[in-house]
Structures are given as C-alpha cells and as structure tokens.
Design a protein around this motif. Structure first.
Motif, PDB file in Angstrom:
ATOM      1  N   LEU A 264      46.421  -5.951 -28.579  1.00 19.74           N
ATOM      2  CA  LEU A 264      45.431  -7.013 -28.371  1.00 19.74           C
ATOM      3  C   LEU A 264      44.680  -7.368 -29.651  1.00 19.74           C
TER       4      LEU A 264
ATOM      5  N   THR B 145      45.170  -9.723 -31.864  1.00 18.28           N
ATOM      6  CA  THR B 145      44.907 -11.157 -32.022  1.00 18.28           C
ATOM      7  C   THR B 145      43.772 -11.634 -31.107  1.00 18.28           C
ATOM      8  N   PRO B 146      43.820 -11.320 -29.796  1.00 12.22           N
ATOM      9  CA  PRO B 146      42.675 -11.686 -28.963  1.00 12.22           C
ATOM     10  C   PRO B 146      41.369 -11.042 -29.447  1.00 12.22           C
TER      11      PRO B 146
ATOM     12  N   SER C 164      39.986 -13.231 -32.116  1.00 20.01           N
ATOM     13  CA  SER C 164      39.419 -14.496 -31.662  1.00 20.01           C
ATOM     14  C   SER C 164      38.175 -14.262 -30.817  1.00 20.01           C
TER      15      SER C 164
ATOM     16  N   PHE D  20      36.323 -18.823 -26.979  1.00 19.50           N
ATOM     17  CA  PHE D  20      36.423 -18.198 -25.654  1.00 19.50           C
ATOM     18  C   PHE D  20      37.627 -18.744 -24.885  1.00 19.50           C
ATOM     19  N   LEU D  21      37.865 -20.069 -24.999  1.00 24.09           N
ATOM     20  CA  LEU D  21      38.984 -20.657 -24.251  1.00 24.09           C
ATOM     21  C   LEU D  21      40.313 -20.060 -24.692  1.00 24.09           C
ATOM     22  N   ILE D  22      40.526 -19.977 -26.017  1.00 22.70           N
ATOM     23  CA  ILE D  22      41.843 -19.522 -26.472  1.00 22.70           C
ATOM     24  C   ILE D  22      42.007 -18.023 -26.227  1.00 22.70           C
ATOM     25  N   THR D  23      40.913 -17.257 -26.324  1.00 26.50           N
ATOM     26  CA  THR D  23      41.020 -15.826 -26.054  1.00 26.50           C
ATOM     27  C   THR D  23      41.452 -15.606 -24.609  1.00 26.50           C
ATOM     28  N   ASP D  24      40.820 -16.353 -23.700  1.00 25.58           N
ATOM     29  CA  ASP D  24      41.163 -16.177 -22.294  1.00 25.58           C
ATOM     30  C   ASP D  24      42.599 -16.615 -22.041  1.00 25.58           C
ATOM     31  N   ARG D  25      43.007 -17.708 -22.698  1.00 25.43           N
ATOM     32  CA  ARG D  25      44.373 -18.198 -22.520  1.00 25.43           C
ATOM     33  C   ARG D  25      45.378 -17.141 -22.982  1.00 25.43           C
ATOM     34  N   MET D  26      45.067 -16.506 -24.137  1.00 28.27           N
ATOM     35  CA  MET D  26      45.972 -15.477 -24.644  1.00 28.27           C
ATOM     36  C   MET D  26      46.038 -14.309 -23.675  1.00 28.27           C
ATOM     37  N   LEU D  27      44.863 -13.851 -23.216  1.00 30.66           N
ATOM     38  CA  LEU D  27      44.832 -12.657 -22.378  1.00 30.66           C
ATOM     39  C   LEU D  27      45.527 -12.888 -21.041  1.00 30.66           C
ATOM     40  N   ARG D  28      45.455 -14.135 -20.544  1.00 34.13           N
ATOM     41  CA  ARG D  28      46.139 -14.438 -19.280  1.00 34.13           C
ATOM     42  C   ARG D  28      47.641 -14.209 -19.396  1.00 34.13           C
ATOM     43  N   MET D  29      48.170 -14.323 -20.629  1.00 33.62           N
ATOM     44  CA  MET D  29      49.620 -14.193 -20.807  1.00 33.62           C
ATOM     45  C   MET D  29      50.103 -12.744 -20.817  1.00 33.62           C
ATOM     46  N   PHE D  30      49.178 -11.806 -21.061  1.00 30.93           N
ATOM     47  CA  PHE D  30      49.607 -10.404 -21.125  1.00 30.93           C
ATOM     48  C   PHE D  30      49.795  -9.871 -19.713  1.00 30.93           C
TER      49      PHE D  30
END
Lengths: 93, 475
Positions: A30, A32-33, A36, A80-90
C-alpha cells in the motif's frame, strides 16, 4: 524562547516519532496509497490558506491566499478521491 | 466558547489523521483510514471558517471551487498508470500552498517578525519553493514532457550546492534583519531555480526515491507553516507527511543499496561505458509465444516479475488475462514485486490491483526470493536491473550490492523485452545470456496477449505431461 514555540517543538518531535512508528507498519503493498493519503492529509495547509484568503488584510495577501486555497483544495479533493479509488481496487481472491 | 470548540475540533482532527495512517497498515481497514482523514479534514476546515474573522467569502469560494474543479477529475478519472505523475503534481501543489502562505505572511508581518517566526518562515518558503519546482520537473519527466534521462553537465554539483548555500545565506540574513524585504523575492527565486536544478540530473529509475523525498519536503514545509501560524494541527499533519516521505525514501534507497546523496548528486545514469562492448557476441535464446505458452502450461508454479516496462506498455490487463489462463490450468501463479519496480513506491501493486489481481498473490522482496528458488518458471515482464544477478557477485558492477529478485534461481526464466537494449542503468543484464533463459522479443502487451491466446486455444498447447527442464526449451 516563547512557551508556544516550545510546545510546538514538542508536538513536532512526538508527531514525527508517532509517524515513524505508525508508517513503518504500512505494508509495501500500500505504499502508493500511503503517499497519496499523507499528501491529502498534509493539504491541511488549507486552513492557513483559508485564513489568509478570508481575512483580506492586504491585496497581496488576499491574492496569495486565494491561490494557496486553490492549490491545497486540489490536493484535499483529489488526494482523498484517488486514494479511495486505489484502495477499492485491492481485493483478496 | 467557540474558540474552545474549534480547538477541540483540531485535536479530534489530529487524532483522526493518526488513525487514518494506522488503518492504512492493512488492506482490510485501509478504506476506513481514508474516511477518517476526510472527517478530520472536514472538521478542521469548518472549525477554521467559524473562528476566522472572514471579511468576505468571495475569494475563499473562488479558491475552493477552482481547487475542487481541478482536484475532482484528477481524483476520479486519472488512469492508474499516471499515478506517479499525479503524485508529483500533488507534491507541487502542496509545496506551492506552503510557499504562498509563507510569502503572504512575511509581507503582512515584516519588519516586525520575531527571530523564531522568521526562521520558520524562511524554512517554509525555501522548502516550499524548491519542492514546488522540483516536483514540477519530476512531473515533466514522468509525463514524458522532459527527457527521462539524467541531464548533466560539468560542475553541476558545485553549481547546485552554491546556489543552495546562497539561498540559505540570504535567508539567514533576513532572519537577522526581517526588514530587508527586498531580499525576500531573491530567496524565493533562488529556491525555485535550485528545485529545477536538483531534479533534472535525476533519471527515471531514481524517481521512487525522489518522489518520496519531495513528499517529505512538502510535509516539512507544511509543518514549518504550523510553527509560523502557531497551529499544532498543521505541525502534526506536516510531521506525519514528512516522516512518511522520509521512511519511504529510506526504503527506496535501501532497495537500491544507495545513499540519499548518491541519488541526489550521483547521476546514476551516467555509468554506461564498460562491459557493454563485449556483449553482442554472446548468444541468447529466444522463443515464440507458442513455446512460451507450452512451458507455462507445463509448469506447477510460475512467478511473474513486473517492471516499469509493464506500466509503459499498459500491459497489466493482458497480464491479468494470462494469469487467469494459467491459473485455470491448475498452475500456481504469484507476482514478485521489487520495492523500486516502476516509478514510485508501490507502483506495481496499484497497477496489478487495478487489473483485479488479488493482492494475496503479490509477494514482496523477502517472500519472493525463497518462492523464486522453488518456482518452475519466472516470467519477467518489463523489468531489467532489478533482476540482474551481477548485483550479487560482480564487484565492478554499478548495481553491485543492490538487493535483487533472484529470478535466475527459477527453473526456466522467460523475459519479455523489446530488444537487447540495456535498462536504465545502462548495464548489461547477464540473466539474458544464461542457458535457462528464453528471450521473448516483442511489445509486452502484444506478447502477453499472444501467449494467452495460445493457452486459450487449448488444443494447441498440450496438457502438462512432465515438468519442463531448461534443456527442453528449443533454441
């Protein structure tokens, strides 16, 4: 040395140690997240910018404050938006 | 009363920020972390607006609307392959905000600025300005607007260091005499130029370290702003960001067996002449997609090693299809991820997650090497220097001592690569000349798709009869 300054230095030192301890435990998965999210959190600089843009003490400070609000709000919202988007993919299998 | 409530909101926000990072330590709780961060930010912003004597909201609204208009599309639609660029850009924005507020604050207070406040102001503006332009340069390199290769010239380090020394000396002068308002723009200008010069000699493969370091600087400039404004919440958030960036840059440096100063002033990419001359005579073995498919189908365990080449070719979805195709045949597939693979910490993990590859299939350096020694096949997709066995034994190699993924210990090694051109460090990879190595020449995306096609057309690739031996691979 003013008392507020000493408190500030203590706060800085303790927060740095706390940061080290908490962040050392973040899995490399994690990283990268993590970057961000910490970036979004440090966009808390927006509160300094808001005061400067809101108080409007001089033309220069209003201008600089408004630019700073723009720059830091970009990070607050985007971060916050991109962090959440990334984490949703894991996902686990 | 209101003051107390707002101060309390700040304390709660600080706690939420720490919790956000704590929850980020595991994928299962990570999204709570984002929520905690968002709530903390919301509380802090509302509290600040309530307490401040706002003359008029007009400029605040302008800034908030503009910032949200830029940030929303960046957060929602930015492709995952562009995450390193976006991160560099966000460091630039964060640092810019700190530099702007610092500059504004100085002109509001000068010439009556206390020594301590002035020191914090100087740190804030110096770090903010150099991080702003440095991050923009990093963005330009990652986005391909600037050449990714290091830009170097004679006397570069002397020039950079004297520039920094001049900026710091002027800043010290203004700390001693805050009334020297004419010097202030000069300090900002020197720091801006220094930021540019600091990053242009740094090549693409060093970006993970540089991005982490810029992250740390951006955080520290925010913490310095906290000292200027006597705001503990800013100090805490800045310290957290600063230590996070610092830890990541240490991890990146360790993963390359290099020091900070070597990354910043070493211009790694210049090492090129040398053993390369002897290379063309050595034979390499290559294979077709069909041959690769039959080797994969016959294996019991396969480890895929992705690198920056996979990101450039945007091949992560094709890799996922290949993963599905091999897994369906009962082969155990894992991914080995080097800490500096790609252009920022964790870059490969995000790309593979985007392609829906379960994260429990991803191995870090420590778990990957024992697994590689047991694996039948290692499939390298767009990675180079991080797989070079020379790092283990060749004392003359520039990457000697760097921890690598031991792909050469797998039964068969297959490397998807465009050509025999050396990687970023300009070093020949002896892996490619091993007897057990098969070179799969072509574009990563197209080649992986072709292997998948061969595997899907079941009839053409026979079911596994025996384990592949390196000798079975045709020349």
């Amino acid at each position: 040395m003013p008392a507020g300054l000493m408190t500030g230095l203590y706060v800085f030192m303790l927060a740095t140690f706390l940061g080290f301890e908490v962040i050392r435990r973040v899995s490399p998965l994690l990283h990268t997240p993590l970057m961000s999210l910490t970036n979004a959190i440090s966009a808390i600089a927006v509160i300094g910018s808001l005061v400067m843009a809101g108080e409007q003490r001089t033309g220069l400070s209003t201008l600089l404050g408004t630019l700073a609000v723009t720059a830091s709000m970009t990070n607050v919202v985007g971060g916050f938006l991109i962090t959440d988007r990334m984490l949703r993919m894991f996902k686990r299998k | 009363m209101l003051d107390a409530a707002v101060s309390l909101a700040y304390v709660v926000a600080a706690g939420l920020f720490v919790l956000a990072l704590k929850w980020l330590s595991a994928p299962a709780t990570a999204r709570h972390g984002v929520l905690a961060g968002e709530i903390g930010m919301f509380l802090a912003i509302i509290g600040t607006l309530l307490r401040t004597h706002v003359a008029s909201y007009q400029w605040i609204v302008v800034g908030v609307v503009l910032g949200s208009a830029i940030g929303t599309p960046m957060g929602l639609f930015m492709p995952m392959t562009a995450v390193p660029q976006r991160t560099a850009l966000s460091h630039a924005f964060g640092a810019l905000a700190a530099a702007l507020v610092g500059t504004g604050e100085y002109y509001l207070q000068a010439p009556r600025v206390g020594t301590f406040t002035m020191t914090a102001l100087a740190v804030e503006v110096l770090l903010g300005s150099l991080t702003f332009t440095g991050s923009l340069m990093a963005f330009g390199k990652l986005q391909g607007l600037l050449p990714g290769r290091p830009i170097t010239y004679r006397g570069q380090n002397v020039m950079n260091l004297s520039l920094l020394a001049a900026a710091v000396a002027l800043a010290a002068l203004v700390v001693a005499r805050p009334g020297l308002t004419m010097l202030f723009p000069l300090i900002v200008a020197l720091a801006l130029v220094f930021g540019v010069l600091l990053v242009i000699p740094i090549g693409g493969a060093d970006m993970p370290t540089v991005i982490s370091l810029l992250n740390s600087y951006a955080g520290l400039s925010a913490a310095a702003m906290g000292f200027v404004l006597s705001n503990d919440l800013l100090i805490i958030a800045g310290a957290l960001d600063g230590s996070s960036g610092f830890i990541l840059s240490m991890i990146m440096c360790r993963a390359m067996n290099r020091s900070f100063s070597n990354v910043l002033f070493g211009a790694f990419g210049r090492v090129k002449e040398g053993p390369a001359a002897a290379a063309p005579e050595k034979p390499v073995r290559s294979a077709t997609p069909e041959e690769a498919a039959s080797i994969l189908a016959a294996a019991r365990s396969v480890i895929v090693v992705p690198g920056y080449g996979m990101a450039v070719a945007q091949a992560q979805h094709q890799v996922r299809e290949l993963y599905d195709a091999i897994t369906r045949r009962g082969v155990d597939v894992k991914f080995a991820i080097h800490p500096v693979a790609g252009r920022m910490p964790g870059h490969m993990n995000v790309l593979l997650a985007e392609a829906d590859i379960p994260y429990d299939r991803l191995l870090g350096l420590e778990d990957a090497n024992p697994a590689l020694a047991e694996a039948d096949v290692a499939l390298v997709v767009g990675a180079n220097d991080i797989t070079n066995p020379a790092a283990r034994h060749d004392r003359t190699s520039p990457i000697y001592g760097m921890p690598i993924l031991d792909v050469d210990r797998a039964g068969v090694v297959m490397v998807i690569k465009r050509s025999m051109r050396p990687g970023f460090a300009g070093i020949e990879n002896e892996l490619y000349y091993l007897d057990k190595t098969l070179m799969l020449f072509g574009d990563a995306k197209a080649f992986v798709a072709e292997i998948t096609k061969e595997l899907a057309e079941g009839g053409r690739v026979p079911a596994p009869a025996a384990r592949p031996e390196p000798a079975a691979a045709r020349r």
